[in-house]
Design a protein around this motif. Structure first.
Motif, short mmCIF file in Angstrom:
data_model
loop_
_atom_site.label_atom_id
_atom_site.label_comp_id
_atom_site.label_asym_id
_atom_site.label_seq_id
_atom_site.Cartn_x
_atom_site.Cartn_y
_atom_site.Cartn_z
N ARG A 130 0.83 -1.21 0.00
CA ARG A 130 0.00 0.00 0.00
C ARG A 130 0.86 1.26 0.00
O ARG A 130 0.55 2.22 -0.69
N ASP A 131 1.91 1.26 0.78
CA ASP A 131 2.79 2.43 0.84
C ASP A 131 3.48 2.66 -0.51
O ASP A 131 3.58 3.78 -0.99
N TRP A 132 3.94 1.58 -1.12
CA TRP A 132 4.63 1.70 -2.40
C TRP A 132 3.69 2.23 -3.48
O TRP A 132 4.03 3.12 -4.25
N SER A 133 2.45 1.70 -3.52
CA SER A 133 1.52 2.14 -4.56
C SER A 133 1.10 3.60 -4.35
O SER A 133 0.93 4.33 -5.33
N GLN A 134 1.00 4.05 -3.12
CA GLN A 134 0.66 5.45 -2.88
C GLN A 134 1.82 6.36 -3.30
O GLN A 134 1.60 7.41 -3.92
N ARG A 135 3.05 5.97 -3.00
CA ARG A 135 4.20 6.77 -3.44
C ARG A 135 4.28 6.83 -4.96
O ARG A 135 4.55 7.89 -5.55
N GLU A 136 4.03 5.70 -5.62
CA GLU A 136 4.06 5.68 -7.08
C GLU A 136 2.96 6.56 -7.67
O GLU A 136 3.16 7.24 -8.68
N ALA A 137 1.78 6.57 -7.04
CA ALA A 137 0.69 7.41 -7.53
C ALA A 137 1.05 8.89 -7.40
O ALA A 137 0.80 9.68 -8.33
N TYR A 138 1.66 9.29 -6.29
CA TYR A 138 2.08 10.69 -6.14
C TYR A 138 3.16 11.07 -7.15
O TYR A 138 3.14 12.17 -7.73
N LEU A 139 4.08 10.16 -7.41
CA LEU A 139 5.12 10.44 -8.40
C LEU A 139 4.52 10.58 -9.80
O LEU A 139 4.92 11.46 -10.59
N GLU A 140 3.57 9.73 -10.14
CA GLU A 140 2.93 9.80 -11.46
C GLU A 140 2.11 11.08 -11.60
O GLU A 140 2.11 11.72 -12.67
#
Length: 152
Positions: free
Chosen positions: A105-115
Motif C-alpha cells: 500500500r505504501d509503495w503504490s501510494q508513493r508511485e501514484a504521487y510520483l505519477e
C-alpha cells in the motif's frame, strides 16, 4: 446543696470525650481479631496432614485452573497469563506494528504521487480518458449481448 453535682472525670475518659469533638476519629479497627487465627495441633499421620492443610487453606479461592491443589492452580494461572498477555498481546502487537507492508500500500501510494507530479509537470490531465488504446479493446457484439442487462 441537692441539685449541684461535681463530676470529676479521669484523664482517659476526658481524652475520649475530646476525641469525639474533633474530626480525627478512627472508626475502623485495624487490630487482628481472635477469630481470624487458627490453632492447629501437630499432625501425627498422613491423613491428619491432609486435613490440616485443608483447614489452613480454607480461605483459598481457586482461579479456575485446578480446584484441588493451590500451587498447581497458581502455576497454571501465572503461565496462562504470561503466555496470553506477554507473548500474544505484547509481542503480537510488536510484530503487527513492525511487519513489512505485504500488500504494498505504501509503495503504490508513493508511485501514484510520483505519477501525478510527472503528469502535472508535462501539463497532462491527472487521469487520461483513453488510458488503454480504444483500438485494442474488443467489445462483444449486439447479438452476444442480447438479453443481458447492462448497468452503467
Amino acid at each position: 446543696m441537692a441539685g449541684v453535682g461535681v463530676v470529676v472525670l479521669n484523664p482517659v475518659l476526658r481524652r475520649s470525650i475530646r476525641l469525639v469533638n474533633t474530626k480525627y476519629i478512627r472508626a475502623i479497627s485495624t487490630s487482628k481479631k481472635n477469630r481470624e487465627t487458627v490453632g492447629l495441633a501437630e499432625p501425627t499421620s498422613k491423613s491428619e496432614t491432609t486435613e490440616s492443610t485443608a483447614v489452613s487453606k480454607k480461605n483459598w479461592v481457586s482461579y479456575g485452573f485446578d480446584f484441588k491443589n493451590e500451587e498447581d492452580d497458581r502455576n497454571a494461572m501465572h503461565s496462562a497469563f504470561f503466555f496470553s498477555i506477554t507473548l500474544c498481546i505484547v509481542f503480537g502487537g510488536f510484530v503487527f506494528t513492525y511487519y513489512p507492508d505485504v500488500m504494498l500500500r505504501d509503495w503504490s501510494q508513493r508511485e501514484a504521487y510520483l505519477e501525478l507530479r510527472r503528469r502535472e509537470a508535462l501539463g497532462l490531465p491527472p487521469i487520461d480518458r483513453n488510458l488503454i488504446d480504444p483500438s485494442k479493446i474488443v467489445l462483444p457484439s449486439d447479438e452476444e449481448l442480447r438479453g443481458t442487462e447492462i448497468i452503467i
